[in-house]
Design an enzyme around this catalytic site. Structure first.
Site, PDB file in Angstrom:
ATOM      1  N   MET A  93      -7.145   1.901  -2.545  1.00 46.35           N
ATOM      2  CA  MET A  93      -6.517   0.674  -2.057  1.00 46.35           C
ATOM      3  C   MET A  93      -6.404  -0.333  -3.193  1.00 46.35           C
ATOM      4  O   MET A  93      -7.410  -0.665  -3.824  1.00 46.35           O
ATOM      5  CB  MET A  93      -7.361   0.067  -0.928  1.00 46.35           C
ATOM      6  N   ILE A 151     -16.047   2.828  -0.677  1.00 48.93           N
ATOM      7  CA  ILE A 151     -16.477   2.726  -2.073  1.00 48.93           C
ATOM      8  C   ILE A 151     -15.971   1.420  -2.671  1.00 48.93           C
ATOM      9  O   ILE A 151     -14.773   1.122  -2.619  1.00 48.93           O
ATOM     10  CB  ILE A 151     -15.945   3.920  -2.891  1.00 48.93           C
ATOM     11  N   GLY A 181      -9.701  -4.621  -3.222  1.00 44.40           N
ATOM     12  CA  GLY A 181      -9.451  -3.411  -3.992  1.00 44.40           C
ATOM     13  C   GLY A 181     -10.592  -2.418  -3.925  1.00 44.40           C
ATOM     14  O   GLY A 181     -11.719  -2.754  -4.238  1.00 44.40           O
ATOM     15  N   SER A 182     -10.337  -1.159  -3.530  1.00 43.29           N
ATOM     16  CA  SER A 182     -11.440  -0.241  -3.292  1.00 43.29           C
ATOM     17  C   SER A 182     -10.915   1.164  -3.005  1.00 43.29           C
ATOM     18  O   SER A 182      -9.772   1.484  -3.292  1.00 43.29           O
ATOM     19  CB  SER A 182     -12.289  -0.753  -2.132  1.00 43.29           C
ATOM     20  N   ARG A 183     -11.789   1.997  -2.398  1.00 44.30           N
ATOM     21  CA  ARG A 183     -11.457   3.407  -2.180  1.00 44.30           C
ATOM     22  C   ARG A 183     -12.205   3.914  -0.948  1.00 44.30           C
ATOM     23  O   ARG A 183     -13.302   3.447  -0.637  1.00 44.30           O
ATOM     24  CB  ARG A 183     -11.878   4.193  -3.427  1.00 44.30           C
TER      25      ARG A 183
END
EC number: 4.1.1.65
Length: 216
Positions: A93, A151, A181-183
């Site tokens: 993301m 994450i 912002g991430s995963r």
């Protein structure tokens, strides 16, 4: 569809309020010419925390995408949270994506584990093992185990998870949020069939990520 959450996520309300107050104060003192960057920042913060309802597919064996973003991994990997070999699908993301997480399947939460860690670029493969993360292991009614891992990334440093072991989850149900912002990594049983490919843009709940096998 009745979506039981505000279209602007509650997680963002304090940030939006602060940005609005700052923009108003600077506008009052220096006019629009001085305040316009702060109004632009307010618009960015509002769009970041948007959380719109989504259509949820009803296909029985479908695994839904847990987050908006782009597919960065589709591979066979070890699932360290359920101790098994699995199909791993990862969604990255960026700061312009919706950042709420939604359950990929119907089921019951088996366990929730938080791990402190680094804040590397979440698009990197090593972020899965080295970054701060929170794993939710879900067992479906058919006996399949699905693991979804939030994450943190280079900018995102706040993982929020709202479920506990023993609680039920419905597909598409909102269960978490990661700021800025991430995963999300999803681990699926061997024999699952991926329905997405690397580089593909996906949407939380409305994109089918994979299909589970007939038998656990």
């Amino acid at each position: 569809m009745n979506y039981p959450h505000p279209i602007i996520a509650r997680e963002g309300w304090p940030f939006i309020a602060i940005a609005a107050v700052v923009a108003l104060l600077i506008h009052a003192v220096g006019g629009f010419g001085l305040a316009w960057p702060f109004w632009l920042l307010l618009v960015f913060v509002v769009q970041f925390f948007r959380d719109p309802p989504r259509a949820i597919p009803t296909q029985a064996n479908a695994v839904l995408c847990p987050a908006d973003g782009r597919i960065v991994a589709v591979e066979t990997a070890h699932d360290p949270y359920a101790d098994r070999e699995a199909l791993k699908i990862s969604v990255f993301m960026n700061v312009f994506n919706v950042h709420s997480q939604r359950s990929p399947v119907d089921g019951a939460v088996q366990k929730v584990e938080y791990f402190p860690g680094a804040f590397l670029n979440a698009a990197l493969d090593k972020a899965s093992a080295e970054n701060e993360r929170n794993a939710v292991v879900i067992q479906t009614g058919a006996g399949h185990t699905v693991t979804a891992v939030q994450i943190a990334g280079l900018v995102a440093r706040r993982i929020l998870c709202y479920v506990r072991a023993g609680e039920p989850l419905s597909r598409g149900q909102r269960y978490g949020f990661i700021r800025f912002g991430s995963r999300v990594d999803v681990y699926l049983p061997k024999g699952s069939r991926a329905r997405v490919s690397i580089g593909e843009k996906v949407s939380a709940s409305s994109t089918i990520l994979a299909e589970l096998p007939e038998q656990p």
